[in-house]
Design a protein around this motif. Structure first.
Motif, mmCIF file in Angstrom:
data_model
loop_
_atom_site.group_PDB
_atom_site.id
_atom_site.type_symbol
_atom_site.label_atom_id
_atom_site.label_comp_id
_atom_site.label_asym_id
_atom_site.label_seq_id
_atom_site.Cartn_x
_atom_site.Cartn_y
_atom_site.Cartn_z
ATOM 1 N N MET A 127 0.979 -1.239 -0.102
ATOM 2 C CA MET A 127 -0.149 -0.047 0.078
ATOM 3 C C MET A 127 0.903 1.290 0.071
ATOM 4 O O MET A 127 1.931 1.411 0.742
ATOM 5 N N ILE A 128 0.564 2.253 -0.927
ATOM 6 C CA ILE A 128 1.292 3.636 -1.008
ATOM 7 C C ILE A 128 0.350 4.329 0.145
ATOM 8 O O ILE A 128 -0.725 4.467 0.195
ATOM 9 N N CYS A 129 1.133 5.291 1.193
ATOM 10 C CA CYS A 129 0.458 5.622 2.447
ATOM 11 C C CYS A 129 0.429 7.170 2.365
ATOM 12 O O CYS A 129 1.009 7.769 1.893
ATOM 13 N N SER A 130 -0.953 7.481 3.035
ATOM 14 C CA SER A 130 -1.246 8.754 3.522
ATOM 15 C C SER A 130 -0.559 9.255 4.686
ATOM 16 O O SER A 130 -0.277 8.376 5.592
ATOM 17 N N VAL A 131 -0.456 10.477 5.132
ATOM 18 C CA VAL A 131 0.024 11.055 6.372
ATOM 19 C C VAL A 131 -1.058 10.402 7.456
ATOM 20 O O VAL A 131 -0.542 9.933 8.394
#
Length: 370
Positions: A127-131
């Motif tokens: 997964m590419i992560c958000s803040v």
């Protein structure tokens, strides 16, 4: 006051392995009201790494935008060096951007376990992560995009300083020095009987050509005012990650390089600063009381009717800030290619005037309450 333990350790050599709870007990014994100790990164396990986006395929057959991305994660993807294929619903990143990737086997805060799974007709390998997903802020508008200098495979837990403890201190009016890291560090050093590395013990340059003219009319309201000009500023430059993370842990939102630096110094040594765009100043900076009925539009966009007790920062046009409370909208640091009603299209701030002053605390408190 929120005090990251990792930041506190820069000023006091605490015993190895000393926990936030142990420091809390020491500071409470010293008379500080440490309400809580927050553990950051609890429940986060890797592999969490920097990735570089190699390709993006837009999947258009679904109700919402979905992207199938190829991401270079260095040798983190099982040690093979092969790119990972990852499904992502955010659209605020492009090919070539550096992002934070959690790979199969990892776990995000809140017990969210990551594995390779089939979704939207594709296999997603991480997964590419958000803040928000990383637990470092509330922004969920898109993916966290990193500066370009970090290599794929870099440990993102260490880079973003995700594991830390933060002491939350309720500061009483008679302990104003504890509103800075320097003040809390001094109490910590005394409580542990250890030396203090004082961040304020610096050699300050003598007055020079980089000063900015100041005219203080009300010496009772302002007994010291220093201004310096910083030239050659790159308006595209952003605060380094370590500085942004310290501000976030201390409860402040990173805004821009100039504003972040002034906030950082205020948190570190307790001296508030203010930064002006030199191109938006007209003549010397002044300090005086407000005239009856005088108005000022502050940084939050609100037009305020001023009180004769209010202490103002001025230039030749009139008020440009409420001293010690809030700056004015007409002299704020300009972001690149912002449309300004005074200057037209501006390319961003390249020269900054920094103010450090001491104002009458009673006057500032009354203005702040109003």
């Amino acid at each position: 006051m929120r005090v990251p333990l990792s930041w506190l350790r820069e000023y006091v050599d605490l015993p190895a392995g000393e926990t936030g709870r142990a420091v809390q007990a020491k500071l409470i014994s010293a008379g500080l009201e440490v309400e809580t100790v927050e553990r950051l990164g609890a429940g986060l396990t890797g592999p969490l790494v920097v990735g570089r986006v190699l390709a993006i395929e837009e999947l258009t057959e679904f109700k919402k935008p979905i992207r199938y991305c190829q991401v270079d994660v260095g040798n983190a993807g099982g040690g093979t060096g092969e790119p990972q294929n990852i499904i992502c619903g955010a659209s605020n990143f492009a090919v070539g951007d550096k992002v934070v990737v959690i790979l199969p086997g990892g776990e995000l805060p809140g017990g969210f376990k990551i594995g390779a799974r089939k979704t939207y007709g594709k296999v997603s390998e991480g997964m590419i992560c958000s803040v928000r997903e990383l637990g470092i802020g509330d922004d969920h508008d898109g993916i966290l995009v990193l500066p370009p200098e970090y290599e794929p495979g870099t440990d993102a837990v260490e880079l973003l300083e995700l594991n830390d403890e933060v002491l939350d201190i309720a500061v009483n009016p008679d302990r104003g020095y504890a509103l800075s890291l320097r003040g809390v560090a001094r109490e910590t050093a005394i409580a542990y009987g250890l030396p203090l590395r004082d961040p304020a013990l610096l050699d300050v340059p003598a007055p020079n050509d980089y000063g900015y003219e100041v005219k203080v009319e009300d010496l009772r309201g302002c007994d010291r005012f220093t201004a310096r000009v910083v030239t050659g500023v790159d308006p595209e430059a952003r605060s380094p990650i370590w500085l942004q993370r310290r501000l976030q842990k201390a409860g402040m939102r990173p805004i821009s390089l100039a504003v972040d630096v002034t906030n950082y110094v205020m948190l570190e040594i307790g001296q508030p600063l203010h930064a002006y765009d030199r191109a938006r100043l007209d003549g010397p900076l002044g300090v005086r009381r407000a005239a009856p009925g005088e108005k000022l539009t502050t940084l939050d966009g609100v037009e305020r009717t001023l009180h004769p007790e209010d202490l103002l920062i001025t230039d030749n046009r009139g008020p440009i800030g409420l001293a010690g409370v809030m700056g004015g909208a007409d002299t704020e640091i300009a972001e690149p290619e912002v449309r300004d009603h005074l200057l037209g299209s501006v390319a961003g701030t390249t020269e900054i005037v920094i103010e450090a002053a001491h104002f009458d605390p009673v006057a500032i408190a009354r203005t702040s309450r109003r």
